[in-house]
Design a protein around this motif. Structure first.
Motif, mmCIF file in Angstrom:
data_model
loop_
_atom_site.group_PDB
_atom_site.id
_atom_site.type_symbol
_atom_site.label_atom_id
_atom_site.label_comp_id
_atom_site.label_asym_id
_atom_site.label_seq_id
_atom_site.Cartn_x
_atom_site.Cartn_y
_atom_site.Cartn_z
ATOM 1 N N PRO A 91 52.773 29.541 46.770
ATOM 2 C CA PRO A 91 52.121 29.470 48.094
ATOM 3 C C PRO A 91 51.636 30.819 48.604
ATOM 4 C CG PRO A 91 54.085 28.093 48.063
ATOM 5 C CD PRO A 91 54.086 28.867 46.770
ATOM 6 N N SER A 92 52.361 31.887 48.288
ATOM 7 C CA SER A 92 51.976 33.201 48.811
ATOM 8 C C SER A 92 50.665 33.709 48.224
ATOM 9 C CB SER A 92 53.079 34.226 48.525
ATOM 10 O OG SER A 92 54.270 33.900 49.205
ATOM 11 N N PHE A 93 50.331 33.249 47.000
ATOM 12 C CA PHE A 93 49.198 33.826 46.285
ATOM 13 C C PHE A 93 48.057 32.849 45.998
ATOM 14 C CE2 PHE A 93 53.030 36.075 44.464
ATOM 15 C CZ PHE A 93 52.884 37.235 45.205
ATOM 16 N N ARG A 94 48.319 31.554 46.031
ATOM 17 C CA ARG A 94 47.354 30.623 45.476
ATOM 18 C C ARG A 94 46.020 30.617 46.207
ATOM 19 N NH1 ARG A 94 51.027 25.355 46.893
ATOM 20 N NH2 ARG A 94 50.689 25.310 49.174
ATOM 21 N N ASP A 95 46.013 30.812 47.530
ATOM 22 C CA ASP A 95 44.730 30.833 48.243
ATOM 23 C C ASP A 95 43.873 32.001 47.787
ATOM 24 O OD1 ASP A 95 45.386 28.564 49.637
ATOM 25 O OD2 ASP A 95 45.870 29.591 51.517
ATOM 26 N N ALA A 96 44.468 33.187 47.702
ATOM 27 C CA ALA A 96 43.723 34.369 47.269
ATOM 28 C C ALA A 96 43.230 34.207 45.833
ATOM 29 C CB ALA A 96 44.593 35.612 47.395
ATOM 30 N N TRP A 97 44.052 33.572 44.973
ATOM 31 C CA TRP A 97 43.662 33.348 43.579
ATOM 32 C C TRP A 97 42.525 32.333 43.494
ATOM 33 C CZ3 TRP A 97 44.415 35.414 38.894
ATOM 34 C CH2 TRP A 97 44.137 34.641 37.765
ATOM 35 N N GLN A 98 42.660 31.224 44.210
ATOM 36 C CA GLN A 98 41.635 30.173 44.152
ATOM 37 C C GLN A 98 40.305 30.638 44.729
ATOM 38 O OE1 GLN A 98 43.566 26.908 46.163
ATOM 39 N NE2 GLN A 98 44.950 26.502 44.448
ATOM 40 N N ARG A 99 40.373 31.569 45.679
ATOM 41 C CA ARG A 99 39.143 32.110 46.261
ATOM 42 C C ARG A 99 38.638 33.336 45.510
ATOM 43 N NH1 ARG A 99 41.461 31.852 52.471
ATOM 44 N NH2 ARG A 99 41.382 29.578 52.698
ATOM 45 N N ALA A 100 39.343 33.710 44.463
ATOM 46 C CA ALA A 100 38.979 34.884 43.649
ATOM 47 C C ALA A 100 38.815 36.128 44.515
ATOM 48 C CB ALA A 100 37.705 34.615 42.847
ATOM 49 N N GLN A 101 39.801 36.352 45.394
ATOM 50 C CA GLN A 101 39.778 37.548 46.231
ATOM 51 C C GLN A 101 40.338 38.729 45.428
ATOM 52 O OE1 GLN A 101 40.187 35.021 50.417
ATOM 53 N NE2 GLN A 101 41.757 36.511 49.922
ATOM 54 N N HIS A 102 39.544 39.116 44.443
ATOM 55 C CA HIS A 102 39.957 40.163 43.523
ATOM 56 C C HIS A 102 39.838 41.539 44.158
ATOM 57 C CE1 HIS A 102 38.700 37.357 39.964
ATOM 58 N NE2 HIS A 102 39.807 36.950 40.576
ATOM 59 N N CYS A 103 40.736 42.417 43.793
ATOM 60 C CA CYS A 103 40.631 43.809 44.237
ATOM 61 C C CYS A 103 41.097 44.737 43.121
ATOM 62 C CB CYS A 103 41.450 44.051 45.515
ATOM 63 S SG CYS A 103 43.240 44.000 45.306
ATOM 64 N N ILE A 104 40.830 46.008 43.319
ATOM 65 C CA ILE A 104 41.264 47.059 42.406
ATOM 66 C C ILE A 104 42.149 48.012 43.203
ATOM 67 C CG2 ILE A 104 40.528 48.993 40.957
ATOM 68 C CD1 ILE A 104 37.830 47.485 40.643
ATOM 69 N N ILE A 105 43.295 48.360 42.640
ATOM 70 C CA ILE A 105 44.239 49.255 43.301
ATOM 71 C C ILE A 105 44.225 50.598 42.583
ATOM 72 C CG2 ILE A 105 46.652 49.570 43.979
ATOM 73 C CD1 ILE A 105 46.745 46.355 43.438
ATOM 74 N N PRO A 106 43.731 51.650 43.208
ATOM 75 C CA PRO A 106 43.738 52.965 42.552
ATOM 76 C C PRO A 106 45.163 53.502 42.442
ATOM 77 C CG PRO A 106 42.167 52.887 44.392
ATOM 78 C CD PRO A 106 43.059 51.700 44.511
ATOM 79 N N ALA A 107 45.537 53.959 41.263
ATOM 80 C CA ALA A 107 46.870 54.514 41.043
ATOM 81 C C ALA A 107 46.772 55.684 40.071
ATOM 82 C CB ALA A 107 47.818 53.461 40.496
ATOM 83 N N GLN A 108 47.390 56.793 40.435
ATOM 84 C CA GLN A 108 47.463 57.917 39.513
ATOM 85 C C GLN A 108 48.607 57.705 38.523
ATOM 86 O OE1 GLN A 108 45.034 60.333 39.680
ATOM 87 N NE2 GLN A 108 45.802 60.834 37.634
ATOM 88 N N ALA A 109 49.636 56.992 38.967
ATOM 89 C CA ALA A 109 50.796 56.710 38.114
ATOM 90 C C ALA A 109 51.536 55.516 38.676
ATOM 91 C CB ALA A 109 51.723 57.920 38.059
ATOM 92 N N ILE A 110 52.272 54.844 37.811
ATOM 93 C CA ILE A 110 53.225 53.822 38.240
ATOM 94 C C ILE A 110 54.609 54.284 37.809
ATOM 95 C CG2 ILE A 110 51.555 51.945 38.144
ATOM 96 C CD1 ILE A 110 52.880 51.099 35.479
ATOM 97 N N PHE A 111 55.643 53.737 38.433
ATOM 98 C CA PHE A 111 57.013 54.121 38.104
ATOM 99 C C PHE A 111 57.807 52.892 37.684
ATOM 100 C CE2 PHE A 111 55.384 57.406 40.807
ATOM 101 C CZ PHE A 111 55.943 58.581 40.329
ATOM 102 N N GLU A 112 58.527 53.016 36.584
ATOM 103 C CA GLU A 112 59.377 51.942 36.086
ATOM 104 C C GLU A 112 60.712 52.530 35.628
ATOM 105 O OE1 GLU A 112 58.649 48.997 36.537
ATOM 106 O OE2 GLU A 112 56.526 48.588 36.246
ATOM 107 N N PRO A 113 61.806 51.764 35.669
ATOM 108 C CA PRO A 113 63.098 52.265 35.209
ATOM 109 C C PRO A 113 63.260 52.115 33.693
ATOM 110 C CG PRO A 113 63.368 50.089 36.146
ATOM 111 C CD PRO A 113 61.925 50.446 36.324
#
Length: 213
Positions: A91-113
């Motif tokens: 429910p949190s995502f399906r409207d944005a997915w069905q409407r193809a509300q695509h975006c790009i997130i600029p990131a210099q780095a990501i962090f993972e353990p």
């Protein structure tokens, strides 16, 4: 899952790499769920035929998607990643997915353990060539109880159990996940893709083009 990333701070680099006019306020360097950060979407007036309208626009939004039906913005603490396998149903995502509300997130780095030592070691992951990443995401618009329009976004993720690089992160018993890094020459294709075309972009990045610091 990615709950922490580093937003690029170099305005000239951002403008050159992503071909955008920057928001007046830049995001914080370290971004966590609920923080305001920069995301890029197709300009809402890009199809009107006015050459003065850029094809992309950069906005500030909450890291963590806030669906239109949410009563408050606290949900952003739990909606910062969207699993590609279930994004069309949740429910949190399906409207944005069905409407193809695509975006790009600029990131210099990501962090993972990194758990290979038996303990969680926060690890900074970047592209080996030093360029910023353009991460595939979805955006939404929410009206707060006070009447304020709030933008928000989430990162799409894919399974990485067999990925030579990304499988090294998170607890040994946990499923391995990865964000989706978009090739720069596909940025506009992603932003313009329709609902039925979204899945073809959700692919793993080459392991030898990533590095851990």
């Amino acid at each position: 899952m990615c709950a922490h990333y580093e937003s690029p701070r170099d305005k000239a680099l951002l403008k050159k790499h992503f071909a955008i006019n920057l928001p007046s306020e830049l995001a914080k360097r370290d971004v966590w769920p609920g923080y305001q950060s920069t995301f890029i979407r197709r300009h809402e007036n890009a199809d009107v035929g006015d050459d003065a309208v850029p094809p992309r626009e950069a906005l500030l939004g909450s890291f963590g998607l806030i669906p239109h039906w949410s009563k408050d913005d606290k949900i952003a603490r739990h909606t910062y990643n969207a699993r590609s396998e279930t994004v069309a149903e949740k429910p949190s995502f399906r409207d944005a997915w069905q409407r193809a509300q695509h975006c790009i997130i600029p990131a210099q780095a990501i962090f993972e353990p990194d758990w290979r030592s038996g303990k969680a070691v926060p690890t900074r992951i970047t592209l080996a060539n030093g360029e910023p990443m353009g991460l595939a995401g979805l955006w939404a618009r929410w009206r707060s109880p006070a009447g304020e329009t709030v933008h928000s976004f989430t990162m799409l993720t894919i399974n990485a159990d067999e990925h030579p690089f990304m499988r090294n992160f998170h607890k040994p018993q946990d499923e391995k996940r990865s964000v989706v890094i978009l090739p720069p020459d596909l940025y506009d294709d992603w932003l313009q893709a329709g609902p039925g075309e979204s899945g073809v972009f959700l692919r793993a990045w080459a392991a030898d083009e990533l590095q851990a610091l």
